[in-house]
Scaffold this motif. Sequence first.
Motif, short mmCIF file in Angstrom:
data_model
loop_
_atom_site.label_atom_id
_atom_site.label_comp_id
_atom_site.label_asym_id
_atom_site.label_seq_id
_atom_site.Cartn_x
_atom_site.Cartn_y
_atom_site.Cartn_z
N TRP A 141 0.82 -1.21 0.00
CA TRP A 141 0.00 0.00 0.00
C TRP A 141 0.85 1.26 0.00
O TRP A 141 0.52 2.24 -0.68
CB TRP A 141 -0.96 -0.01 1.20
N LEU A 154 2.16 1.69 -3.42
CA LEU A 154 1.07 2.08 -4.32
C LEU A 154 0.83 3.59 -4.23
O LEU A 154 0.69 4.27 -5.25
CB LEU A 154 -0.22 1.34 -3.96
N ILE A 155 0.84 4.12 -3.01
CA ILE A 155 0.58 5.55 -2.82
C ILE A 155 1.74 6.40 -3.34
O ILE A 155 1.54 7.50 -3.84
CB ILE A 155 0.29 5.83 -1.34
N VAL A 178 -0.03 5.63 -8.03
CA VAL A 178 -1.08 6.64 -7.82
C VAL A 178 -0.61 8.03 -8.28
O VAL A 178 -1.34 8.70 -9.02
CB VAL A 178 -1.58 6.64 -6.35
N TRP A 212 -2.34 10.02 -11.24
CA TRP A 212 -2.93 11.31 -10.86
C TRP A 212 -2.38 12.44 -11.73
O TRP A 212 -3.13 13.24 -12.28
CB TRP A 212 -2.64 11.58 -9.40
N MET A 262 0.22 15.44 -7.35
CA MET A 262 0.67 14.68 -6.19
C MET A 262 2.01 15.20 -5.70
O MET A 262 2.28 15.17 -4.50
CB MET A 262 0.77 13.19 -6.54
N ASN A 268 9.05 7.85 -7.71
CA ASN A 268 7.87 7.29 -8.36
C ASN A 268 8.20 6.02 -9.12
O ASN A 268 7.47 5.03 -9.02
CB ASN A 268 7.26 8.30 -9.34
N THR A 319 6.95 2.28 -8.08
CA THR A 319 6.11 1.53 -9.02
C THR A 319 6.64 0.13 -9.22
O THR A 319 5.89 -0.85 -9.19
CB THR A 319 6.02 2.27 -10.36
#
Length: 134
Positions: free
Chosen positions: A28, A31-32, A36, A40, A59, A90, A94
């Motif tokens: 999680w 993922l954030i 995401v 976004w 973001m 990022n 990922t």
Amino acid sequence: MMRDELKNRERSYKAKMRAYAIIKRMRWITLILGPVPLLWDNIIGPMVEKFGVPDFVTMEDLVQALLFEFLPLEKWISKETFEAIWPHLNNVCTVLFLVFLFWTIQKRRAAKAAAKSVVELEGRMTMGGLGGVP
């Protein structure tokens, strides 16, 4: 003898469930920090701007506000360093999200197998032992 085996299987089950819980949390978090923000900033943000919403926050802006406005982390990282690191963070998150996704599937299967093993041994103990062994 069977009680020792049951304790070992329960310990194994608990260890696998703890590992599964840790890996789920890491999935999680990545993922954030990974997919995401990419979705976004590259898909959702431009699509919402097409509908006429002005000045949509990315973001990166949101994380910068959290790090530098709400949490006093300016003594550890500068805004310039953050802007240089953000794209790499990022990408790494990922990739880690994909790793944790598959690892979660594997750990869930292992935890289920360990739970079945414990239940099977408990069933044998209630039925009178291992195949006629006193």
